[in-house]
Design an enzyme around this catalytic site. Structure first.
Site, PDB file in Angstrom:
ATOM      1  N   THR A 249      44.500  12.878  41.302  1.00 12.46           N
ATOM      2  CA  THR A 249      44.180  12.904  39.850  1.00 12.46           C
ATOM      3  C   THR A 249      43.210  11.772  39.628  1.00 12.46           C
ATOM      4  O   THR A 249      43.253  10.761  40.325  1.00 12.46           O
ATOM      5  CB  THR A 249      45.416  12.648  38.951  1.00 12.46           C
ATOM      6  OG1 THR A 249      46.324  13.722  39.070  1.00 12.46           O
ATOM      7  CG2 THR A 249      45.052  12.515  37.468  1.00 12.46           C
TER       8      THR A 249
ATOM      9  N   GLY B 224      48.631   9.213  38.260  1.00  7.00           N
ATOM     10  CA  GLY B 224      49.886   8.771  38.868  1.00  7.00           C
ATOM     11  C   GLY B 224      51.081   9.575  38.406  1.00  7.00           C
ATOM     12  O   GLY B 224      52.168   9.017  38.236  1.00  7.00           O
ATOM     13  N   GLY B 225      50.897  10.878  38.173  1.00  2.64           N
ATOM     14  CA  GLY B 225      52.024  11.729  37.788  1.00  2.64           C
ATOM     15  C   GLY B 225      52.718  11.166  36.556  1.00  2.64           C
ATOM     16  O   GLY B 225      52.057  10.746  35.598  1.00  2.64           O
TER      17      GLY B 225
ATOM     18  N   ASN C 167      46.032  17.995  41.334  1.00  5.59           N
ATOM     19  CA  ASN C 167      47.466  17.719  41.482  1.00  5.59           C
ATOM     20  C   ASN C 167      47.730  16.787  42.660  1.00  5.59           C
ATOM     21  O   ASN C 167      47.465  15.613  42.558  1.00  5.59           O
ATOM     22  CB  ASN C 167      48.304  18.991  41.556  1.00  5.59           C
ATOM     23  CG  ASN C 167      49.785  18.666  41.344  1.00  5.59           C
ATOM     24  OD1 ASN C 167      50.092  17.680  40.668  1.00  5.59           O
ATOM     25  ND2 ASN C 167      50.676  19.439  41.899  1.00  5.59           N
TER      26      ASN C 167
ATOM     27  N   SER D  51      51.596  15.562  32.861  1.00  2.09           N
ATOM     28  CA  SER D  51      51.814  14.190  32.367  1.00  2.09           C
ATOM     29  C   SER D  51      50.498  13.536  31.955  1.00  2.09           C
ATOM     30  O   SER D  51      50.503  12.395  31.492  1.00  2.09           O
ATOM     31  CB  SER D  51      52.451  13.333  33.471  1.00  2.09           C
ATOM     32  OG  SER D  51      53.709  13.832  33.823  1.00  2.09           O
TER      33      SER D  51
ATOM     34  N   ARG E 152      43.279  23.022  31.557  1.00  5.35           N
ATOM     35  CA  ARG E 152      44.348  23.025  32.539  1.00  5.35           C
ATOM     36  C   ARG E 152      44.319  24.355  33.300  1.00  5.35           C
ATOM     37  O   ARG E 152      44.003  25.417  32.718  1.00  5.35           O
ATOM     38  CB  ARG E 152      45.662  22.900  31.764  1.00  5.35           C
ATOM     39  CG  ARG E 152      46.926  22.852  32.586  1.00  5.35           C
ATOM     40  CD  ARG E 152      47.179  21.489  33.066  1.00  5.35           C
ATOM     41  NE  ARG E 152      48.535  21.335  33.562  1.00  5.35           N
ATOM     42  CZ  ARG E 152      48.829  20.487  34.548  1.00  5.35           C
ATOM     43  NH1 ARG E 152      47.906  19.752  35.121  1.00  5.35           N
ATOM     44  NH2 ARG E 152      50.070  20.345  34.943  1.00  5.35           N
TER      45      ARG E 152
END
Ligand code: DON
Length: 564
Positions: free
Chosen positions: A377, A469-470, A397, A449, A110
């Site tokens: 993403t 998709g967040g 993002n 997420s 990340r």
């Protein structure tokens, strides 16, 4: 059928925030009708949100590489074909089942906040300016992708980085078709990126209009960048000329990312988290991912004899919505564990899950809670003939990240800073509490997420699933897992079945338009406030049985499932 009490009406003061949120959910779901695509293969398989990228991975498997080698090749190729979603300027999570040890490994690459980042860095004149965290140089966090791919390869790979980079370099140089998903995303952001020389050269016609689906695109500068990484991607990307160029580019545009930030980036191996669910052992990514919420949702529905209800029955969907709500309430407790003590043992304990299930059955109202947003993403999975399985979710993002491209390297920079709470103590469209856990701090990883998942049956992989998709990744991955195990659906049916999404705040149930009218009517009669959207995220899955891999994906992102 029991009637569930009415949801609270939306307070007028929250309408604008709810509207923005609804807009984002709709914007990220403009993908048209949904038909899942599936493939079966006996030995090895790659499922990705781009067929050329899936083929890049398969090419490596055919050369004798393992799933980790193939995952590196697929990641690099996706960064070329789906640069609006992921790439070397972003970061991700990789979950690995390693057959030799029969264990799971979680790799966190990340992005992290630069050393000069501060909790109030997006405050202007006493007010938070969310755009600063989404567009432009201040939005850019230290990329993790090159270091992550390097770490995965060093620990589990068998091939050289330069060999794995060859398919991506070829795509970027020889050309690749603009897939329909990216063409739609391009339309959405064209007004922002159209003037930029780097984006213009690749994605726009000479007259300034965005190129259409099917157009053959080239990104020779990105090919040269990947090639220049040789066999030492981390060393070359984070130090020396490349790092200096990135830092200089960001500085010139008012950002804070420095060459030192790049030099000090480290990916982290973490212990995966897991929970039993209906006879399976489900593993996923620990914090800074909030994938624990997926486990909480599954835990609340474990041993519930759902099969008798029907995967699309209002009775089941109402239960699902309520457990989702409870899971998302807990999401506010997840954050970077290097900065915040996440009470994982408690959150995943049988007692906590029983209490949450109890609250779900009584439709307890949600306290204000953080809610994520965004689009951009990519998710993929690889299963190899040695029994290894890799599930990866990778991101810049939002669409094209910070909307910045380092032109000389064809490199899109992420806007992962937007996954932090944008300002301390200030409510915004998506985040009412939880901002302290997830507030900006130097060197901190923003809450995610992304939920790559691998489920074992009797110690052997049975399912790999993940999505983009967040926050709808969490609900989507949970639903596909439940559909696969509790309802025994084929992967292509599981990924295609119309999904619902409820994330506690706003108190709206997002419902895919393909959910039948009578089901929607029954949910409405139960008191749910439904918002119909074309699609909620994109989920892909591989079901794994001895001698049979069955992969399915949502083709609307231009995906592919290929295998031997
Ligand atoms: O890490 C996260 O949660 C977000 N950056 C993911 C964004 C995303 O999935 C957008 N989707 N299409």
């Amino acid at each position: 059928m029991p009637t569930i009490p009415s949801s609270a009406p939306i307070a007028p003061g929250r309408r604008v925030r709810v509207f923005i949120f609804v807009f984002l959910i709709v914007a990220m779901s403009l993908r048209g009708a949904r038909i899942a695509v599936a493939a079966t293969a006996p030995h090895e398989m790659v499922v990705a949100e781009s067929e050329p990228a899936a083929r890049a991975g398969l090419e490596i498997l055919r050369q004798g590489g393992n799933a980790i080698d193939a995952a590196v090749a697929t990641s690099l190729a996706l960064g070329v074909t789906n640069a609006s979603s992921c790439g070397l300027g972003g970061g991700g999570f990789m979950l690995i089942y390693w057959a030799k040890t029969q264990k799971l490994y979680a790799l966190d690459y990340r992005e992290v906040a630069p050393a000069a980042a501060r909790p109030d860095m997006y405050m202007r004149d006493g007010k938070p300016d969310e755009q600063l965290a989404r567009t432009g140089a201040l939005a850019v966090a230290v990329p993790g992708e090159p270091a992550g791919l390097d770490a995965a390869l060093r620990r589990f790979g068998t091939m050289k980085f330069s060999q794995l980079a060859a398919p991506a370099i070829k795509l970027a140089r020889a050309g690749f078709p603009l897939n329909p998903h990216m063409a739609r995303e391009l339309m959405l952001v064209a007004p922002i990126i159209g003037q930029d020389a780097g984006f213009h050269a690749i994605y726009f016609n000479p007259d300034g209009t965005p190129r259409h689906a099917g157009a053959i695109l080239h990104n020779p500068n990105l090919a040269a960048l990947i090639e220049s990484l040789g066999d030492a991607p981390a060393e070359r990307f984070y130090h020396g000329a490349i790092a200096a160029k990135i830092a200089d580019f960001v500085k010139q545009r008012g950002g804070i990312l420095t060459a030192e930030d790049l030099a000090s980036y480290r990916p982290l191996w973490r212990d995966p988290i897991h929970l039993p669910y209906d006879g399976y052992d489900v593993y996923t990514m620990p914090p800074p991912s909030s994938a624990g919420v997926v486990l909480e949702i599954l835990g609340m529905l474990s041993n519930s004899n759902l099969a008798g209800l029907g995967a699309d029955s209002p009775a089941y969907l109402a239960r699902l919505i309520e457990v989702m709500r409870q899971g998302f309430i807990d999401r506010a407790q997840y954050a970077d564990p290097g900065f915040v003590k996440v009470p994982l043992a408690t959150l995943l304990s049988p007692e906590h899950i029983a209490q949450a299930r109890d609250r779900a059955l009584h439709h307890a109202p949600a306290p204000p809670v953080a809610a994520a947003h965004d689009h951009g993403t990519s998710n993929f999975a690889v299963a190899d003939r040695f029994g290894n399985v890799v599930e990866v979710t990778t991101t810049v993002n939002t669409i094209f990240g910070a909307k910045l491209m380092v032109e000389s390297m064809g490199l899109v920079l992420n806007d992962e800073m937007d996954d932090f709470g944008v300002a301390p103590g200030v409510p915004n469209a998506f985040r009412l509490v939880g901002e302290e856990n997830n507030e900006v701090a130097p060197g901190k990883r923003p809450l995610s997420s992304m939920s790559p998942l691998i489920a074992l049956k009797d110690g052997r992989p049975a399912l790999a699933a993940g999505g983009s998709g967040g926050p709808t990744i969490i609900s989507g991955v949970a639903q596909v897992t439940i559909d696969s195990f509790a309802f025994h659906l084929e992967p292509e049916t599981a990924v295609r079945l119309p999904r619902v999404h409820q994330q506690a705040q706003p108190d709206i149930v997002f419902v895919e338009q393909e959910l039948p009218f009578h089901t929607r009517d029954e949910l409405t009669a139960m008191g749910y406030h439904l918002k119909i959207v074309p699609e909620l995220g994109a989920i892909s899955a591989i079901r794994i049985r001895p001698g049979e891999l069955r992969g399915a994906f949502d083709p609307l992102k231009g995906g592919g499932a290929v295998g031997d």
